[in-house]
Design a protein around this motif. Sequence first.
Motif, PDB file in Angstrom:
ATOM      1  N   MET A   1     -23.511  -7.406 -38.952  1.00 59.87           N
ATOM      2  CA  MET A   1     -22.521  -6.950 -38.164  1.00 59.87           C
ATOM      3  C   MET A   1     -22.643  -7.157 -36.670  1.00 59.87           C
ATOM      4  SD  MET A   1     -20.550  -5.011 -40.246  1.00 59.87           S
ATOM      5  CE  MET A   1     -19.500  -4.198 -38.875  1.00 59.87           C
ATOM      6  N   ILE A   2     -21.577  -7.877 -36.163  1.00 60.88           N
ATOM      7  CA  ILE A   2     -21.894  -8.152 -34.559  1.00 60.88           C
ATOM      8  C   ILE A   2     -20.787  -7.236 -33.864  1.00 60.88           C
ATOM      9  CG2 ILE A   2     -21.896 -10.082 -33.187  1.00 60.88           C
ATOM     10  CD1 ILE A   2     -22.523 -11.632 -35.434  1.00 60.88           C
ATOM     11  N   TRP A   3     -21.037  -6.857 -32.867  1.00 61.73           N
ATOM     12  CA  TRP A   3     -20.114  -6.219 -31.779  1.00 61.73           C
ATOM     13  C   TRP A   3     -20.050  -7.329 -30.662  1.00 61.73           C
ATOM     14  CZ3 TRP A   3     -22.844  -3.370 -34.926  1.00 61.73           C
ATOM     15  CH2 TRP A   3     -22.491  -2.327 -35.865  1.00 61.73           C
ATOM     16  N   LYS A   4     -19.013  -7.840 -30.298  1.00 56.34           N
ATOM     17  CA  LYS A   4     -18.861  -8.850 -29.396  1.00 56.34           C
ATOM     18  C   LYS A   4     -18.032  -7.915 -28.088  1.00 56.34           C
ATOM     19  CE  LYS A   4     -18.933 -13.080 -32.144  1.00 56.34           C
ATOM     20  NZ  LYS A   4     -18.034 -14.105 -32.474  1.00 56.34           N
ATOM     21  N   LEU A   5     -18.796  -8.006 -26.923  1.00 58.36           N
ATOM     22  CA  LEU A   5     -18.121  -7.349 -26.024  1.00 58.36           C
ATOM     23  C   LEU A   5     -17.894  -8.697 -24.897  1.00 58.36           C
ATOM     24  CD1 LEU A   5     -20.704  -4.849 -25.240  1.00 58.36           C
ATOM     25  CD2 LEU A   5     -18.839  -4.707 -26.962  1.00 58.36           C
ATOM     26  N   LEU A   6     -16.570  -8.893 -24.687  1.00 63.11           N
ATOM     27  CA  LEU A   6     -16.198  -9.949 -23.883  1.00 63.11           C
ATOM     28  C   LEU A   6     -15.603  -9.500 -22.518  1.00 63.11           C
ATOM     29  CD1 LEU A   6     -13.754 -11.655 -26.893  1.00 63.11           C
ATOM     30  CD2 LEU A   6     -16.113 -11.888 -26.442  1.00 63.11           C
TER      31      LEU A   6
ATOM     32  N   GLU B   1     -12.670  -6.777 -23.879  1.00 65.78           N
ATOM     33  CA  GLU B   1     -12.375  -6.759 -25.447  1.00 65.78           C
ATOM     34  C   GLU B   1     -13.641  -6.496 -26.217  1.00 65.78           C
ATOM     35  OE1 GLU B   1     -10.230  -9.934 -28.426  1.00 65.78           O
ATOM     36  OE2 GLU B   1     -10.253 -10.283 -26.401  1.00 65.78           O
ATOM     37  N   MET B   2     -13.161  -5.951 -27.253  1.00 66.35           N
ATOM     38  CA  MET B   2     -14.338  -5.799 -28.202  1.00 66.35           C
ATOM     39  C   MET B   2     -13.981  -6.528 -29.555  1.00 66.35           C
ATOM     40  SD  MET B   2     -16.003  -2.527 -30.556  1.00 66.35           S
ATOM     41  CE  MET B   2     -16.889  -1.688 -28.995  1.00 66.35           C
ATOM     42  N   GLN B   3     -14.722  -7.172 -29.941  1.00 62.10           N
ATOM     43  CA  GLN B   3     -14.589  -7.912 -31.474  1.00 62.10           C
ATOM     44  C   GLN B   3     -15.630  -7.334 -32.361  1.00 62.10           C
ATOM     45  OE1 GLN B   3     -14.119 -12.083 -30.623  1.00 62.10           O
ATOM     46  NE2 GLN B   3     -11.994 -12.022 -30.050  1.00 62.10           N
TER      47      GLN B   3
ATOM     48  N   ILE C   1     -21.375 -10.487 -24.481  1.00 61.01           N
ATOM     49  CA  ILE C   1     -22.588  -9.917 -24.727  1.00 61.01           C
ATOM     50  C   ILE C   1     -22.348  -9.550 -26.557  1.00 61.01           C
ATOM     51  CG2 ILE C   1     -23.915  -7.715 -24.945  1.00 61.01           C
ATOM     52  CD1 ILE C   1     -23.220  -7.567 -21.952  1.00 61.01           C
ATOM     53  N   SER C   2     -23.421  -9.860 -27.190  1.00 61.58           N
ATOM     54  CA  SER C   2     -23.081  -9.368 -28.693  1.00 61.58           C
ATOM     55  C   SER C   2     -24.286  -8.448 -29.169  1.00 61.58           C
ATOM     56  CB  SER C   2     -23.425 -10.912 -29.456  1.00 61.58           C
ATOM     57  OG  SER C   2     -22.517 -11.527 -29.300  1.00 61.58           O
ATOM     58  N   VAL C   3     -23.871  -7.434 -29.713  1.00 63.11           N
ATOM     59  CA  VAL C   3     -24.925  -6.349 -30.206  1.00 63.11           C
ATOM     60  C   VAL C   3     -24.894  -6.802 -31.671  1.00 63.11           C
ATOM     61  CG1 VAL C   3     -25.531  -4.035 -30.468  1.00 63.11           C
ATOM     62  CG2 VAL C   3     -24.507  -4.688 -28.336  1.00 63.11           C
ATOM     63  N   ASN C   4     -26.034  -7.232 -32.228  1.00 65.65           N
ATOM     64  CA  ASN C   4     -25.988  -7.475 -33.564  1.00 65.65           C
ATOM     65  C   ASN C   4     -26.888  -6.628 -34.402  1.00 65.65           C
ATOM     66  OD1 ASN C   4     -25.285 -10.471 -32.906  1.00 65.65           O
ATOM     67  ND2 ASN C   4     -26.930 -10.358 -31.592  1.00 65.65           N
TER      68      ASN C   4
ATOM     69  N   ASP D   1     -17.220   2.332 -22.146  1.00 61.88           N
ATOM     70  CA  ASP D   1     -18.258   1.518 -21.500  1.00 61.88           C
ATOM     71  C   ASP D   1     -19.419   1.621 -22.318  1.00 61.88           C
ATOM     72  OD1 ASP D   1     -16.603   1.181 -19.262  1.00 61.88           O
ATOM     73  OD2 ASP D   1     -17.603   2.593 -18.055  1.00 61.88           O
ATOM     74  N   VAL D   2     -20.286   0.656 -22.241  1.00 63.35           N
ATOM     75  CA  VAL D   2     -21.437   0.502 -23.062  1.00 63.35           C
ATOM     76  C   VAL D   2     -22.576   0.745 -22.082  1.00 63.35           C
ATOM     77  CG1 VAL D   2     -22.774  -1.067 -24.419  1.00 63.35           C
ATOM     78  CG2 VAL D   2     -20.304  -0.801 -24.978  1.00 63.35           C
TER      79      VAL D   2
END
Length: 140
Positions: A99-104, A134-136, A86-89, A56-57
């Motif tokens: 760098m981008i962490w995508k939380l789908l 999912e995380m990308q 959600i994107s954490v950039n 969890d974030v």
Amino acid sequence: PYPLVSFRYSVTIDNTETGFSEVSGLSLEYEVIKYRDGKNTQLGEMKMPGRPKVSDVTLKKGIFASDNKFYDWIMKSHKKLERKDISVNLLDEEGKPKMIWKLLKAWPTKIEGPAFKGDSNEVASESITLSYEEMQIEAK
């Protein structure tokens, strides 16, 4: 050739940039499957990657008057699940994402309000904990 600093970041929820003072819990891990058969001459067991697990974030931000969007989101999701991407950039010195962490398909699982202390002058903050499917991770 310097590493990026962790205090330059942005968070986007459904294409809307939102300010947060802290983001924690960006984690991706694979289960380990251990296997050994009778014909194996190896002393130990074989190990293979299993299912991915994401943690969890938690997002933390200051409380503003008349801003109730996270409470509204968790209450809507309680009745009918409302998922958001959600994107954490992580940004460079020019403010561009590197760098981008995508939380789908994320949805809120917990909201925590501020700690009230009479002898403190801290900003009132709230946190929201999100689960997602999912995380990308994307490097630019």
